[in-house]
Design an enzyme around this catalytic site. Structure first.
Site: not given
Length: 434
Positions: A276, A330, A333, A339
């Site tokens: 990542e 996403e 989250k 984030e």
């Protein structure tokens, strides 16, 4: 499953030559993470078409995704398949359990480049998982079909080389030192769990996988020169007094710190995979570095850096498999806005910004990507997303979940910032500016 047969040695040799040609003419070392903590992801077939329209050669899955895998069949896009942390105890419990997991979840219609057992497990905050990691990896390796790591296979109507290795993904918190890069070292307190895993990787030709994020290093040190260093932009460079090498970007510095830690323990032959890395394009008011321009600069310059195959100061001329985080945002989250803002693409399949990932003319038949109405069904969670911190040399390994690391350096993220990636930062690189 359909009829299958093993090919003879001559055909295997030809396939390997074809694979090497494919590697040389594509960005096969550039991958992307497919996160699923969201309730608005496009259908798998649409995601597969999007991936086929790019030069991305690898996709990392945090857990089995059979619908997406089915949609990728015949695409030459390989899978880094993840075993969720919650499944590790079951795999460690017996060879039979690992065999059952492998039979149910390892794809046979796409290449599987590797299987990662757990994500940042040694720093997950669950002390019961660490002693189960190696047995889970050993059992899963034993459960792989005979010859699956070396032979070519016909599957359905598609011919591919299946090279599956077993590894696990770490956060940068496994390092006790990374500043300067030549001082890279693993936390001594992790040796009991980490050293046997490193032996396993060496014995089986598997890579060491880790999640570095220059973004978090900048978040702790917002000087303009640090931003330029993190974004691969012009800067004076920073000299590592220990090695005499000059670094012009944070990614190389982090990568070489990992390399130094491996070399120091006798694992110079173990390759590194960046599982990542990424940069958010949006953040809260106090997240000044999270902008579209910075995200475009980091990811775009990283892709260009990888394409150049210039390597790092410590390992020149050697590129490294790198998985960008992430394909989509996403939205489920928690934590700060950043984030939820790492996606390269929106869920309507349009790009948040361009970093040069479009497929080169003539390399593949372009897929038709049509914006879609996103689905509203929540995707399965990949398990625990531990609170992370910018762990320094003073940080305590394996205790990041739900605890506040003392602010012993400028590289710090408060306990409320729930992030699976916050451990990916390193200490501010204050070694000598050239």
């Amino acid at each position: 499953m359909g009829a299958r047969r093993w090919l003879d040695a001559a055909v295997i040799s030809g396939l390997l030559q074809a694979l090497l040609f494919h590697l040389a003419t594509s960005q096969s070392f550039i991958g992307v993470n497919y996160g699923t903590i969201a309730d608005n992801l496009p259908p798998p077939a649409s995601t597969a078409n999007l991936l086929k329209s790019t030069s991305i050669g690898k996709v990392r899955l945090y857990e089995p995704q059979p619908d997406l895998v089915a949609a990728l069949a015949g695409s030459n896009i390989s899978i880094l398949l993840g075993v969720p942390n919650g499944d590790v105890p079951n795999l460690a419990s017996s060879p039979a359990a690992a065999s059952a997991w492998a039979a149910a979840n390892i794809p046979t219609t796409v290449p599987v480049s590797a299987i990662s057992v757990g994500n940042e497990l040694l720093n997950s905050g669950d002390p019961t998982l660490a002693p189960q990691l190696l047995p889970a990896m050993q059992n899963l390796l034993a459960a792989l079909p005979a010859g699956s790591t070396t032979k070519a296979r016909i599957s359905s109507q598609h011919l591919y080389v299946r090279i599956a290795v077993i590894s696990t993904v770490h956060s940068m918190a496994v390092l006790s030192s990374s500043d300067p890069p030549s001082s890279g070292a693993f936390h001594a307190d992790l040796a009991g769990s980490l050293d046997p895993v490193l032996d396993f990787l060496k014995q089986n030709g598997a890579p060491f996988m880790i999640n570095p994020y220059p973004y978090f290093a900048y978040a702790s040190d917002t000087r303009p020169e640090t931003l330029a260093f993190c974004l691969f932009q012009p800067n004076p460079g920073r000299v590592d007094a220990g090695s005499g090498l000059t670094y012009t970007n944070m990614f190389d510095a982090q990568l070489d710190a990992i390399r130094a830690a491996l070399d120091a323990k006798g694992y110079s032959g173990v390759d590194i995979v960046i599982a990542e890395t990424g940069w958010p394009y949006k953040g809260d008011a106090d997240e000044g570095g999270a902008t579209v321009d910075n995200a475009r600069a980091y990811n775009g310059n990283l892709v260009a850096h990888l394409k150049s195959q210039v390597g790092t100061p410590r390992t020149p001329g050697k590129s490294v498999d790198t998985y960008l985080f992430a394909l989509y945002d996403e939205d489920l989250k928690g934590g700060p806005e950043s984030e939820r803002s790492f996606g390269l693409y929106r869920t309507d399949l349009t790009a948040n910004y361009d970093i040069g990932l479009a497929a080169a003319p003539g390399t593949a038949a372009p897929a038709t990507v049509t914006p879609v109405t996103v689905q509203n069904t929540p995707q399965p969670s990949r398990g625990m997303t531990p609170t992370g911190y910018c762990v320094t040399a003073a940080g305590v390994p394996g205790t990041t979940q739900g605890q506040q690391v003392p602010q012993t350096s400028s590289c710090y993220i408060p306990a409320g910032a729930v992030s699976r990636r916050a451990d990916a930062a390193v200490r501010r690189l204050d070694y000598q500016d050239s």
